[in-house]
Write an enzyme that holds these catalytic residues in place. Structure first.
Site, PDB file in Angstrom:
ATOM      1  N   PHE A 208      27.376 -10.802  34.365  1.00  0.00           N
ATOM      2  CA  PHE A 208      27.985  -9.483  34.534  1.00  0.00           C
ATOM      3  C   PHE A 208      26.994  -8.377  34.193  1.00  0.00           C
ATOM      4  CE2 PHE A 208      30.742  -6.084  32.643  1.00  0.00           C
ATOM      5  CZ  PHE A 208      31.402  -5.725  33.806  1.00  0.00           C
TER       6      PHE A 208
ATOM      7  N   SER B 268      26.683 -16.906  31.523  1.00  0.00           N
ATOM      8  CA  SER B 268      27.688 -15.924  31.104  1.00  0.00           C
ATOM      9  C   SER B 268      28.826 -15.834  32.135  1.00  0.00           C
ATOM     10  CB  SER B 268      27.012 -14.573  30.880  1.00  0.00           C
ATOM     11  OG  SER B 268      27.846 -13.698  30.163  1.00  0.00           O
ATOM     12  N   MET B 269      29.036 -14.661  32.759  1.00  0.00           N
ATOM     13  CA  MET B 269      30.070 -14.566  33.781  1.00  0.00           C
ATOM     14  C   MET B 269      29.782 -15.521  34.935  1.00  0.00           C
ATOM     15  SD  MET B 269      31.275 -11.378  36.212  1.00  0.00           S
ATOM     16  CE  MET B 269      29.867 -11.534  37.310  1.00  0.00           C
TER      17      MET B 269
ATOM     18  N   ASP C 285      25.065 -15.792  19.456  1.00  0.00           N
ATOM     19  CA  ASP C 285      25.297 -15.120  20.736  1.00  0.00           C
ATOM     20  C   ASP C 285      26.041 -13.826  20.420  1.00  0.00           C
ATOM     21  OD1 ASP C 285      26.267 -14.237  23.230  1.00  0.00           O
ATOM     22  OD2 ASP C 285      26.463 -16.270  23.999  1.00  0.00           O
TER      23      ASP C 285
ATOM     24  N   HIS D  66      21.975 -14.767  23.739  1.00  0.00           N
ATOM     25  CA  HIS D  66      22.841 -14.915  24.912  1.00  0.00           C
ATOM     26  C   HIS D  66      22.080 -15.231  26.198  1.00  0.00           C
ATOM     27  CE1 HIS D  66      26.365 -14.539  27.360  1.00  0.00           C
ATOM     28  NE2 HIS D  66      25.796 -13.601  28.102  1.00  0.00           N
TER      29      HIS D  66
END
Length: 253
Positions: A25, A93-94, A193, A223
């Site tokens: 994202f 992530s996303m 994270d 992250h």
């Protein structure tokens, strides 16, 4: 709207094993390019698209829906499936959320490689985005969370709050049917994270139906681990996973 040079998509025609890479994202293909290059160099077919609303201006992301992000990766998956015997999906992530949804919708996904997959946020105010967007169009960037200094993943300098609302809708959709995920999973999780809570991976582990599930804790990356100290471990583990699940010989690294 012009696309930033770092946000250009990447495709490589390789062998019968295909890998679709999904970035995160507000980010861009840059965050996964080294990973994708390594997989392509090993002889595999690769698709690394630019998700709609990303790699241009944050204002475009503000008017993009989660269904647009998913439609993009779904089309890329179909294109790989047309020419590859095995198609894996990798996400950061996303991008991990989108990868999980692909596995929910397509039972023929060969396997998933997820790096700090997101099904929630460490920012408690994020869930209020649908209401806050009327008062607060943007918040500070959520980018470059790495142990290594000077890393630039090519993310936006601002985060559109309206798009955060779409992100929460995506997460709700994915979590509702995680039991439909049955393919092998390799999950990389950073011990520290600052963007995604530990509960995201815990939810995945608890709710998926996969019997082939491996989880690796990254001790020296934050992250954006695909551009951090442990990036080489992710590449090596991915190639081993692809070889094991697809039945191909382990490629040289």
């Amino acid at each position: 709207m012009s696309i930033a040079p770092h946000a250009e998509p990447f495709h490589h025609e390789g062998g019968s094993v295909g890998v679709l890479f999904c970035h995160g994202f507000t980010g861009s293909p840059k965050s996964l390019r080294d990973w994708a290059d390594a997989v392509a160099a090993a002889g595999h077919s690769v698709a690394l698209p630019r998700l709609p609303g990303h790699g241009t201006r944050w204002q475009e992301l503000a008017v993009t829906r989660w269904q647009d992000w998913y439609a993009c990766v779904d089309a890329e998956y179909a294109a790989l499936a047309d020419r590859c015997e095995h198609v894996f999906v990798a996400g950061l992530s996303m991008g991990g959320s989108l990868a999980l949804r692909l596995a929910e919708q397509h039972s023929d996904v060969a396997g998933l490689v997820l790096v700090n997959p997101a099904l929630g946020s460490t920012n408690p105010a994020a869930r209020l985005a649908p209401a806050l967007k009327l008062l607060l169009p943007t918040t500070p960037a959520i980018a470059n969370d790495t142990v290594l200094a000077g890393v630039d993943e090519g993310a936006y300098p601002l985060t559109p709050v309206a798009a955060v609302g779409q992100l929460w809708k995506l997460w709700a959709d994915v979590k509702a049917t995680l039991d439909l995920v049955t393919c092998p999973l390799l999950v990389y999780r950073s011990r520290v994270d600052h963007v995604v809570p530990a509960s995201s991976v815990e939810t995945i582990r608890r709710l998926v139906s996969s019997t082939d599930y491996s989880e690796v804790t990254l001790l020296d990356s934050y992250h954006v681990a695909t551009m951090d100290t442990d990036a080489h471990r992710i590449v090596a583990g991915t190639l081993e996973f692809l070889a094991r699940v697809s039945g191909d010989a382990v490629p040289a690294v």
